[in-house]
Enzyme design. Structure first.
Site, PDB file in Angstrom:
ATOM      1  CG  ASN A  53      -5.897   3.898   3.811  1.00 47.51           C
ATOM      2  OD1 ASN A  53      -5.071   3.802   4.156  1.00 47.51           O
ATOM      3  ND2 ASN A  53      -6.958   3.155   3.298  1.00 47.51           N
ATOM      4  CE  LYS A 180      -4.111  -3.911   8.579  1.00 46.56           C
ATOM      5  NZ  LYS A 180      -3.375  -4.411   7.359  1.00 46.56           N
ATOM      6  CG  MET A 181      -3.186  -4.977  16.890  1.00 45.82           C
ATOM      7  SD  MET A 181      -3.305  -5.227  18.267  1.00 45.82           S
ATOM      8  CE  MET A 181      -2.067  -4.388  19.230  1.00 45.82           C
ATOM      9  CE  LYS A 182      -2.419   0.402  10.833  1.00 46.03           C
ATOM     10  NZ  LYS A 182      -1.546   0.031   9.569  1.00 46.03           N
ATOM     11  CG  ASP A 211       0.640  -2.761   9.415  1.00 47.37           C
ATOM     12  OD1 ASP A 211       1.515  -2.159   8.856  1.00 47.37           O
ATOM     13  OD2 ASP A 211       0.113  -2.121   8.346  1.00 47.37           O
ATOM     14  CD  GLU A 237      -0.026  -4.515   6.749  1.00 39.57           C
ATOM     15  OE1 GLU A 237      -0.935  -5.735   7.081  1.00 39.57           O
ATOM     16  OE2 GLU A 237       0.033  -3.478   6.905  1.00 39.57           O
ATOM     17  CD  GLU A 263       0.559  -0.558   3.365  1.00 40.85           C
ATOM     18  OE1 GLU A 263      -0.121  -1.792   4.245  1.00 40.85           O
ATOM     19  OE2 GLU A 263       0.375   0.701   3.925  1.00 40.85           O
ATOM     20  CG  ASP A 290      -4.094  -0.008  -2.906  1.00 40.39           C
ATOM     21  OD1 ASP A 290      -4.797  -1.277  -4.192  1.00 40.39           O
ATOM     22  OD2 ASP A 290      -4.136   0.252  -1.511  1.00 40.39           O
ATOM     23  CG  HIS A 320      -3.072  -1.101   1.288  1.00 40.82           C
ATOM     24  ND1 HIS A 320      -2.867  -0.082   0.890  1.00 40.82           N
ATOM     25  CD2 HIS A 320      -3.012  -0.455   2.841  1.00 40.82           C
ATOM     26  CE1 HIS A 320      -3.435   0.954   1.055  1.00 40.82           C
ATOM     27  NE2 HIS A 320      -2.740   0.880   2.857  1.00 40.82           N
ATOM     28  CD  GLU A 339      -5.715  -3.342   4.732  1.00 42.88           C
ATOM     29  OE1 GLU A 339      -4.774  -2.523   4.057  1.00 42.88           O
ATOM     30  OE2 GLU A 339      -5.749  -2.463   5.847  1.00 42.88           O
ATOM     31  CB  SER A 340     -12.232  -5.021   5.138  1.00 45.14           C
ATOM     32  OG  SER A 340     -13.332  -4.285   5.880  1.00 45.14           O
ATOM     33  CE1 TYR A 341      -7.241   0.127   6.467  1.00 48.77           C
ATOM     34  CE2 TYR A 341      -8.347   0.569   4.628  1.00 48.77           C
ATOM     35  CZ  TYR A 341      -6.853  -0.087   5.352  1.00 48.77           C
ATOM     36  OH  TYR A 341      -5.667   0.579   4.434  1.00 48.77           O
TER      37      TYR A 341
HETATM   38  O1  OAA Z   1      -2.090   3.228   8.262  1.00 51.53           O
HETATM   39  C1  OAA Z   1      -1.975   2.912   7.433  1.00 51.53           C
HETATM   40  O2  OAA Z   1      -1.594   3.309   6.136  1.00 51.53           O
HETATM   41  C2  OAA Z   1      -2.924   1.317   6.208  1.00 51.53           C
HETATM   42  C3  OAA Z   1      -2.275   0.280   6.271  1.00 51.53           C
HETATM   43  O3  OAA Z   1      -0.775   0.510   6.355  1.00 51.53           O
HETATM   44  C4  OAA Z   1      -2.905  -1.102   6.325  1.00 51.53           C
HETATM   45  O4  OAA Z   1      -4.337  -0.863   5.914  1.00 51.53           O
HETATM   46  O5  OAA Z   1      -2.580  -2.044   5.852  1.00 51.53           O
HETATM   47 MG    MG Z   2      -0.744  -1.155   6.358  1.00 46.81          MG
END
Ligand code: OAA
Ligand code: MG
Length: 387
Positions: A53, A180-182, A211, A237, A263, A290, A320, A339-341
């Site tokens: 992604n 993990k959160m933004k 992040d 991050e 990443e 990545d 990533h 990482e895992s989503y």
């Molecule tokens: O939101 C994104 O672009 C993905 C990202 O940074 C991450 O998975 O660390």
């Molecule tokens: Mg990131």
């Protein structure tokens, strides 16, 4: 043996989420198939790949440039010396012929996507899981148990802190021990409240990483470092621009805890510059290169050589992207995890069906190739492309 076709399709992976830099409302990814003339277990060997992604599909570059370089190469020039399998390094060299160095742009994504499919085909022809093949090639012991963490915590229309807490709780319920959160997509006070709310929710059951997606200038990055060091985070991050190594080095002076970045560095040369100039600390920081975005595993092996040269263990790498390719590299070459989503970017991310996260780890199943055949929703779209 030979490669008989290379096919690409650009697919949507759109969602309404937002990080500090971009939204994903029009995000796409390339899916590719590398078709061979080999047959294993009664089925034609086709290698599959896709890009992670965040960088959009690369159909133009793949179809107009890299596909032809593979298909126009003398077939024997792409083979291992034994003549009975592909040599991913030679296919890589064919793809990268007549390319100037530097300025990596997004051709690294196109090549990384094709490289994934080539390794998938190579491991399938060898009749082994990719992680076993990699460990054998390197002369090390594979470890099929891999640490994974749950990435999410995006900004999302209408999402309040209770929705954020609920999301994080659901990751814990699914076996994760790091979430993990933004950050950086709201004011610093709002982000502090979001972090406190998540920390209250997860308590001592898990750790939290944050992040910023490269959003901050030096001043803001330092202000966040001072705020974040009040909390026991797993990592901070990508505070600033990924190519601003001096900024990264300055942030580490204000943040004693673990930091993570990489990443958006797409070559072993960029990785080397990060280690040379970014002030990263090999005893605590994490590297997130990545391969699917950065010229693939052939290049990632060069990056691992650079790490070794600079005294970094591969265990400091947690890539990533949340794809099975990096899971194989982790299990085969001793990376620190992946990482895992859990709720995003399907069907591409995640694990083969039946693989469960336990105590923050998964165990790789013994499937030939990367293991896509074990994930029913993914292999369905892959086979639509080429079988
Ligand atoms: O939101 C994104 O672009 C993905 C990202 O940074 C991450 O998975 O660390
Ligand atoms: Mg990131």
């Amino acid at each position: 043996m030979r490669i008989t076709d290379v096919v690409e399709i650009t697919k949507p992976i759109a969602s309404p989420i937002r990080n500090a830099y971009i939204d994903f409302s029009r995000m796409t990814a390339s899916l590719v198939a590398v078709v061979t003339d080999q047959v294993r277990d009664g089925r034609r060997v086709v290698g599959y790949g896709f890009n992670s992604n965040g960088r959009y599909g690369q159909g133009g570059l793949i179809r107009e440039r890299f596909r032809d370089r593979i298909l126009h190469a003398e077939p024997d020039s792409l083979l291992a010396d034994t003549g009975d399998n592909l040599d991913p390094g030679k296919v890589w060299a064919a793809m990268m012929s007549n390319q100037k160095p530097g300025g990596h742009g997004e051709r690294s994504v196109a090549v990384g996507t094709l490289d994934m499919a080539i390794w998938d085909a190579t491991a399938k022809i060898a009749g082994k899981p990719l992680f076993r093949l990699l460990a054998e090639q390197k002369g090390v012991e594979a470890n099929p148990r891999v640490f994974v963490y749950a990435a999410g915590g995006y900004y999302y229309p209408g999402k309040d802190n209770s929705a954020l807490r609920k999301e994080m709780r659901s990751y814990l319920d699914r076996g994760y021990t790091v979430v993990k959160m933004k950050i950086g997509g709201a004011s610093i006070d709002e982000d502090r409240a979001r972090i406190e709310s998540v920390l209250q929710e997860i308590g001592s059951d898990a750790q939290l990483a944050v992040d910023a997606n490269g959003r901050f200038d030096l001043e803001t990055g330092i202000a966040y470092a001072k705020m974040l060091r009040d909390y026991p985070l797993f990592w901070y991050e990508e505070g600033g621009d990924p190519l601003d190594y001096a900024l990264q080095a300055a942030l580490s002076e204000f943040y004693p805890g673990a930091m993570a970045t990489g990443e958006n560095l797409f070559s072993h040369q960029d990785a080397r510059n990060l280690l040379r100039y970014g002030g990263m600390r090999p005893d605590r920081d994490y590297l997130q290169f990545d391969c699917a975005l950065s010229y693939g595993l052939v290049e990632y092996l060069r990056t691992l050589d650079v790490l070794e040269q600079f005294g970094w263990s591969p265990a400091r790498c947690i890539p990533h992207g949340g794809h099975q390719m990096s899971l194989n590299i982790a299990a085969g070459l001793g990376l620190g995890g992946n990482e895992s989503y859990p709720d995003l970017f399907q069907p591409y991310g995640g694990f083969p069906d039946g693989v469960r996260v336990q105590d923050g780890h998964i165990v790789m199943p013994e499937l030939p190739g990367i293991g896509f055949e074990g994930k029913s929703d993914l292999i369905r779209v892959m086979r639509e492309l080429a079988e």
